[in-house]
Design an enzyme around this catalytic site. Structure first.
Site, PDB file in Angstrom:
ATOM      1  N   ARG A  49     -99.867 -32.427 -89.830  1.00  0.00           N
ATOM      2  CA  ARG A  49     -99.217 -31.587 -88.817  1.00  0.00           C
ATOM      3  C   ARG A  49     -97.723 -31.829 -88.682  1.00  0.00           C
ATOM      4  O   ARG A  49     -96.929 -30.878 -88.664  1.00  0.00           O
ATOM      5  CB  ARG A  49     -99.854 -31.836 -87.429  1.00  0.00           C
ATOM      6  CG  ARG A  49    -101.113 -31.071 -87.174  1.00  0.00           C
ATOM      7  CD  ARG A  49    -102.042 -31.914 -86.342  1.00  0.00           C
ATOM      8  NE  ARG A  49    -102.480 -33.039 -87.126  1.00  0.00           N
ATOM      9  CZ  ARG A  49    -103.526 -32.984 -87.974  1.00  0.00           C
ATOM     10  NH1 ARG A  49    -104.251 -31.914 -88.035  1.00  0.00           N
ATOM     11  NH2 ARG A  49    -103.847 -34.028 -88.718  1.00  0.00           N
ATOM     12  N   THR A  50     -97.337 -33.080 -88.548  1.00  0.00           N
ATOM     13  CA  THR A  50     -95.931 -33.354 -88.230  1.00  0.00           C
ATOM     14  C   THR A  50     -95.036 -32.907 -89.382  1.00  0.00           C
ATOM     15  O   THR A  50     -94.039 -32.210 -89.183  1.00  0.00           O
ATOM     16  CB  THR A  50     -95.742 -34.848 -87.924  1.00  0.00           C
ATOM     17  OG1 THR A  50     -96.724 -35.245 -86.984  1.00  0.00           O
ATOM     18  CG2 THR A  50     -94.356 -35.107 -87.353  1.00  0.00           C
ATOM     19  N   LYS A  78     -89.741 -48.989-107.425  1.00  0.00           N
ATOM     20  CA  LYS A  78     -88.998 -49.912-108.319  1.00  0.00           C
ATOM     21  C   LYS A  78     -88.419 -51.082-107.540  1.00  0.00           C
ATOM     22  O   LYS A  78     -87.697 -51.899-108.109  1.00  0.00           O
ATOM     23  CB  LYS A  78     -87.855 -49.154-109.008  1.00  0.00           C
ATOM     24  CG  LYS A  78     -88.291 -47.963-109.826  1.00  0.00           C
ATOM     25  CD  LYS A  78     -87.056 -47.209-110.316  1.00  0.00           C
ATOM     26  CE  LYS A  78     -87.407 -45.826-110.791  1.00  0.00           C
ATOM     27  NZ  LYS A  78     -86.214 -44.952-110.897  1.00  0.00           N
ATOM     28  N   ARG A  99     -91.024 -40.461 -91.012  1.00  0.00           N
ATOM     29  CA  ARG A  99     -92.176 -41.206 -90.490  1.00  0.00           C
ATOM     30  C   ARG A  99     -92.293 -42.495 -91.288  1.00  0.00           C
ATOM     31  O   ARG A  99     -92.092 -42.502 -92.511  1.00  0.00           O
ATOM     32  CB  ARG A  99     -93.461 -40.398 -90.626  1.00  0.00           C
ATOM     33  CG  ARG A  99     -94.706 -41.232 -90.358  1.00  0.00           C
ATOM     34  CD  ARG A  99     -95.953 -40.415 -90.281  1.00  0.00           C
ATOM     35  NE  ARG A  99     -95.962 -39.607 -89.069  1.00  0.00           N
ATOM     36  CZ  ARG A  99     -96.999 -38.880 -88.665  1.00  0.00           C
ATOM     37  NH1 ARG A  99     -98.108 -38.864 -89.387  1.00  0.00           N
ATOM     38  NH2 ARG A  99     -96.944 -38.178 -87.560  1.00  0.00           N
ATOM     39  N   HIS A 127     -93.707 -41.440 -80.917  1.00  0.00           N
ATOM     40  CA  HIS A 127     -93.872 -40.175 -81.644  1.00  0.00           C
ATOM     41  C   HIS A 127     -93.247 -39.094 -80.753  1.00  0.00           C
ATOM     42  O   HIS A 127     -93.947 -38.267 -80.166  1.00  0.00           O
ATOM     43  CB  HIS A 127     -95.347 -39.917 -81.908  1.00  0.00           C
ATOM     44  CG  HIS A 127     -95.642 -38.892 -82.968  1.00  0.00           C
ATOM     45  ND1 HIS A 127     -94.685 -38.019 -83.462  1.00  0.00           N
ATOM     46  CD2 HIS A 127     -96.800 -38.590 -83.621  1.00  0.00           C
ATOM     47  CE1 HIS A 127     -95.244 -37.234 -84.363  1.00  0.00           C
ATOM     48  NE2 HIS A 127     -96.520 -37.562 -84.492  1.00  0.00           N
TER      49      HIS A 127
HETATM   50  N1   CP Z   1    -100.249 -35.442 -84.642  1.00  0.00           N
HETATM   51  C1   CP Z   1     -99.871 -35.980 -85.819  1.00  0.00           C
HETATM   52  O1   CP Z   1     -98.934 -36.802 -85.875  1.00  0.00           O
HETATM   53  O2   CP Z   1    -100.574 -35.560 -86.894  1.00  0.00           O
HETATM   54  P1   CP Z   1    -100.240 -35.904 -88.406  1.00  0.00           P
HETATM   55  O3   CP Z   1    -100.461 -37.386 -88.582  1.00  0.00           O
HETATM   56  O4   CP Z   1    -101.129 -35.060 -89.239  1.00  0.00           O
HETATM   57  O5   CP Z   1     -98.772 -35.595 -88.608  1.00  0.00           O
END
Ligand code: CP
Length: 300
Positions: A49-50, A78, A99, A127
Site C-alpha cells: 500500500r504505502t 556490495k 521505508r 508511520h
Molecule cells: N499500511 C501499510 O504500511 O501497508 P504496506 O506495508 O503494504 O505498505
C-alpha cells in the site's frame, strides 16, 4: 526544506491543512502540478500500500518516480553504506520517500540528504503518512475527529501505526482504549506521552465487552517480522480475530479501520459489514499522499 519523519513534525494546523488538501485531491485526483520533479521511492523493507499509493500519488501529480522496492538490485548488496546510498540518490531527485526496518533511518537520511525526506515507516517507530490517511478516514466516516472513542486492538508494542496515530490524536479530544496481550502492551514512553497531555486511556486484554461505545476500532496485525523469538510470535499471533458477532450492540457510526496487511485478525465475514472501512481506507492513502508531497514541495 521540510521533512516528514515523525507525525510530531507537523503541527495540528499542518495536519488539518493536509486533510483539507486531501479532500481537494479526492475531488480532483489528477493535478499535474509537479511536472519536471523526480521523487525517489526507496523501500528497504516490503510494502504494498504505502509504496504503490505514494507512486500513484506522484504520477497523479505529474512528477516522475525512480527507486527500488528491495535492495537486492542495488549496491547495498556490495556493501555500500546507508550513508553513501542516500548521499548518492539525493543527487538524482527532488524528494525521497523511504521505508526502512531500522528505527531512525529516515531521521538520519533527513539529516544528510539535500532533498526532503518522507518516512514511509521505520521499524516499530513511526508511520506518519499512514497516520494522516487514518485521520482522513476518521474524519470522512465520523464527520469530526474531536470527541471520539478510539479503540486500538492488537500489537501496541511494535505497531508503528499505533504509535504515530496516538500521538496525532493526542492533539484532539480523544479517549483511547488499547486492547493487547500483556506481551504486546503499549510501551511506557507512550503511556507517559498520554498522561502528560491528560489524554484518558484504558488498557484491556479482550475485545468482548470493550467496544460497545467505540466510534473507531483500529485493528492491527501481530507482526512476525518484529519478533526475535518465533515461539513468542506463535503464542500471540492469533490472539484477536474480529468477527461479526463481536460487532452486535456496537454504535451505528462505528467504523473498523486497519492499516493492512491483514493476516488473521479480521474474519473475512466482516468485510461485508457496513462497519468495515479498511479497503476504502487504502484509497484515501492516494489523496493524502498527494497532499503530503505537494505540501512539502510548497506548491499547495
Ligand atoms: N499500511 C501499510 O504500511 O501497508 P504496506 O506495508 O503494504 O505498505
Amino acid at each position: 526544506m521540510k521533512n516528514l519523519i515523525s507525525i510530531t513534525d507537523f503541527t495540528k494546523d499542518e495536519i488539518l491543512k493536509i486533510l483539507s488538501l486531501a479532500g481537494e485531491f479526492e475531488h480532483r485526483p489528477y493535478q499535474p502540478i509537479l511536472e519536471g520533479k523526480v521523487v525517489a521511492s526507496l523501500f528497504f523493507e516490503p510494502s504494498t500500500r504505502t509504496r504503490l499509493s505514494f507512486e500513484s500519488a506522484i504520477n497523479r501529480l505529474g512528477a516522475r518516480v525512480i527507486g527500488f522496492s528491495d535492495t537486492s538490485s542495488t549496491s547495498v548488496t556490495k556493501g555500500e553504506s546507508f550513508h553513501d546510498t542516500i548521499m548518492t540518490i539525493s543527487n538524482y531527485c527532488d524528494m525521497i520517500v523511504m521505508r526502512h526496518s531500522l528505527e531512525g533511518a529516515p531521521r538520519y537520511a533527513g539529516e544528510i540528504s539535500r532533498v526532503p525526506v518522507v518516512n514511509a515507516g521505520d521499524g516499530a517507530n513511526q508511520h506518519p503518512s499512514q497516520t494522516l490517511l487514518d485521520l482522513y478516514s476518521i474524519l470522512k466516516t465520523q464527520g469530526r475527529i474531536d470527541g471520539l472513542n478510539i479503540t486500538m486492538v492488537g500489537d501496541m508494542k511494535y505497531g508503528r501505526t499505533v504509535h504515530s496515530l496516538l500521538q496525532a490524536l493526542s492533539q484532539f479530544d480523544t479517549r483511547f482504549t488499547f486492547i493487547s496481550p500483556p506481551e504486546l502492551a503499549l510501551p511506557e514512553e507512550y503511556r507517559i506521552y498520554l498522561r502528560e497531555r491528560n489524554i484518558p486511556f484504558d488498557e484491556k486484554t479482550v475485545i468482548e465487552g470493550s467496544v460497545s461505545d467505540s466510534d473507531i476500532i483500529y485493528m492491527t496485525r501481530v507482526q512476525r517480522e518484529r519478533f526475535n523469538d518465533p515461539i513468542e510470535y506463535e503464542r500471540v499471533k492469533n490472539v484477536y480475530v474480529l468477527k461479526n458477532e463481536m460487532l452486535e450492540g456496537t454504535r451505528d457510526n462505528l467504523r473498523i479501520l486497519h492499516p493492512l496487511p491483514r493476516v488473521n485478525e479480521i474474519d473475512y465475514g466482516v468485510d461485508n459489514s457496513p462497519k468495515a472501512y479498511y479497503f476504502p481506507q487504502t484509497e484515501n492513502g492516494v489523496y493524502v499522499r498527494m497532499a503530503i508531497i505537494s505540501y512539502l514541495f510548497g506548491v499547495k
